[in-house]
Design a protein around this motif. Sequence first.
Motif, short mmCIF file in Angstrom:
data_model
loop_
_atom_site.label_atom_id
_atom_site.label_comp_id
_atom_site.label_asym_id
_atom_site.label_seq_id
_atom_site.Cartn_x
_atom_site.Cartn_y
_atom_site.Cartn_z
N PRO A 30 -22.81 19.35 47.86
CA PRO A 30 -23.65 18.58 48.14
C PRO A 30 -25.33 18.99 47.62
O PRO A 30 -25.40 20.10 47.38
N GLY A 31 -25.71 17.94 47.01
CA GLY A 31 -26.98 18.00 46.43
C GLY A 31 -27.05 18.61 45.16
O GLY A 31 -28.18 18.72 44.52
N LYS A 32 -26.06 18.78 44.65
CA LYS A 32 -25.92 19.54 43.37
C LYS A 32 -25.28 18.60 42.20
O LYS A 32 -24.67 17.76 42.60
N ALA A 33 -25.34 18.93 41.04
CA ALA A 33 -24.80 18.21 39.71
C ALA A 33 -23.83 19.15 38.77
O ALA A 33 -23.74 18.71 37.61
N VAL A 34 -23.47 20.38 39.27
CA VAL A 34 -22.61 21.07 38.53
C VAL A 34 -21.12 21.15 38.98
O VAL A 34 -20.78 20.94 40.12
N LEU A 35 -20.34 20.36 38.15
CA LEU A 35 -19.04 20.27 38.09
C LEU A 35 -18.22 21.67 38.86
O LEU A 35 -18.29 22.73 38.25
N VAL A 91 -29.66 9.26 52.24
CA VAL A 91 -30.35 10.32 53.05
C VAL A 91 -31.24 10.81 51.85
O VAL A 91 -30.84 11.47 50.85
N PRO A 92 -32.46 10.99 52.01
CA PRO A 92 -33.65 11.48 51.01
C PRO A 92 -33.30 13.04 50.74
O PRO A 92 -32.89 13.76 51.41
N ILE A 93 -33.16 13.27 49.28
CA ILE A 93 -32.84 14.48 48.74
C ILE A 93 -34.00 15.54 49.14
O ILE A 93 -35.04 15.23 49.05
N ASN A 94 -33.50 16.51 49.41
CA ASN A 94 -34.68 17.73 49.69
C ASN A 94 -34.41 19.20 49.18
O ASN A 94 -34.87 20.13 49.44
N THR A 95 -33.60 19.00 47.85
CA THR A 95 -33.43 20.30 47.32
C THR A 95 -34.45 21.03 46.40
O THR A 95 -34.50 22.11 46.08
N GLY A 96 -35.48 20.04 46.03
CA GLY A 96 -36.49 20.59 45.42
C GLY A 96 -36.48 20.25 43.85
O GLY A 96 -37.38 20.19 43.20
N TYR A 97 -35.34 20.40 43.44
CA TYR A 97 -35.02 20.28 41.96
C TYR A 97 -34.94 18.75 41.45
O TYR A 97 -35.61 18.24 40.59
N TYR A 98 -34.45 17.97 42.51
CA TYR A 98 -34.30 16.43 42.30
C TYR A 98 -35.44 15.90 43.29
O TYR A 98 -35.66 16.04 44.39
N LYS A 99 -36.03 14.81 42.43
CA LYS A 99 -37.01 14.10 43.35
C LYS A 99 -36.43 12.78 44.23
O LYS A 99 -37.29 12.64 45.11
N SER A 100 -35.36 12.53 43.62
CA SER A 100 -34.81 11.31 44.28
C SER A 100 -33.25 11.07 44.05
O SER A 100 -32.77 11.95 43.38
N CYS A 127 -26.86 5.29 39.71
CA CYS A 127 -27.31 3.94 40.67
C CYS A 127 -27.84 4.44 41.76
O CYS A 127 -28.31 3.45 42.71
N GLY A 128 -28.07 5.77 42.32
CA GLY A 128 -28.70 6.08 43.34
C GLY A 128 -28.12 5.50 44.51
O GLY A 128 -26.47 5.51 44.65
N ASN A 153 -19.90 6.76 50.18
CA ASN A 153 -20.84 6.39 49.27
C ASN A 153 -21.30 7.54 48.19
O ASN A 153 -21.74 7.23 47.08
N ARG A 154 -21.23 8.68 48.53
CA ARG A 154 -21.49 9.71 47.59
C ARG A 154 -20.05 9.84 46.58
O ARG A 154 -19.07 10.40 46.93
N ARG A 155 -20.26 9.16 45.44
CA ARG A 155 -19.12 9.23 44.90
C ARG A 155 -19.62 9.12 43.14
O ARG A 155 -20.58 8.80 42.82
N VAL A 156 -18.66 9.24 42.37
CA VAL A 156 -18.74 8.86 40.71
C VAL A 156 -17.74 7.87 40.36
O VAL A 156 -16.54 8.09 40.90
N ASN A 157 -18.05 6.70 39.91
CA ASN A 157 -17.11 5.81 39.49
C ASN A 157 -16.87 5.87 37.84
O ASN A 157 -18.11 5.85 37.10
#
Length: 244
Positions: free
Chosen positions: A134-139, A170-179, A211-212, A229-233
């Motif tokens: 959650p909230g990350k983009a590392v595979l 849900v607004p992201i709040n990790t600090g690394y990503y702004k949106s 697509c946010g 909704n949290r997915r990759v197509n």
Amino acid sequence: MSRRKKKQESGGGGEWLTTYADLMTLLLTFFVLLYSFSTIDAIKFKEISWSLAKALGGKTGVINNGGNLGPVPINQNPGDGIKNRSELESSETTRLFNAISKEIEQNNLKTKITIKEDVRGVIIELQEKILFDPGKAVLKEESIQTLSKIADILKKYTNEIIVEGHTDNVPINTGYYKSNWELSADRAVKVTRFLVESKGIDPKKIQSVGCGEFRPIASNDTPEGRKKNRRVNILILTKDKGSK
């Protein structure tokens, strides 16, 4: 005088029969017309359904793998030449969907991904939990095998590919990503880079899109909906996509 009356009477009878015959003909035509309205042209019905789906954003015209009922994609605008069911079923999108579905089953991927059709082509959908924390983009390490099998399937086709990242609202709040937009875009890029750099997908035929939260497939009002909704197509474009 009597002869004249007989002639007039016989003439009047003939006119009445003519009027009656005309009335019967009109009634027959009317009932034939009603019958024609009661016979639903399935192909035309699907064309209208998909045209409406396209006008509303193209989000409703999909079929989950295993769904036997529901809208069958036309992937053509009304009047583009579809004449019968056999022609509909021979569309490139349908053929591609059937071929990839078979390969997904052979590679034991049915429990990990969902395959869908829409007006643009065929979508391979992967939920967040398969690929990322959650909230990350590392595979995730365990996602590599799944993506590798998908890449081996993709390399068999020359179709262009779009990797789409999606989030909930849900607004992201990790600090690394702004949106959520940035998170979804980074996730799409990470999947694209893996497919290109690690699996040899032609970089000229693939692109990534963030697509946010703006293309949900379920309601964000429930945890279950947000999870979907949290997915990759991975979208495989076809020539008969709806954007002709």
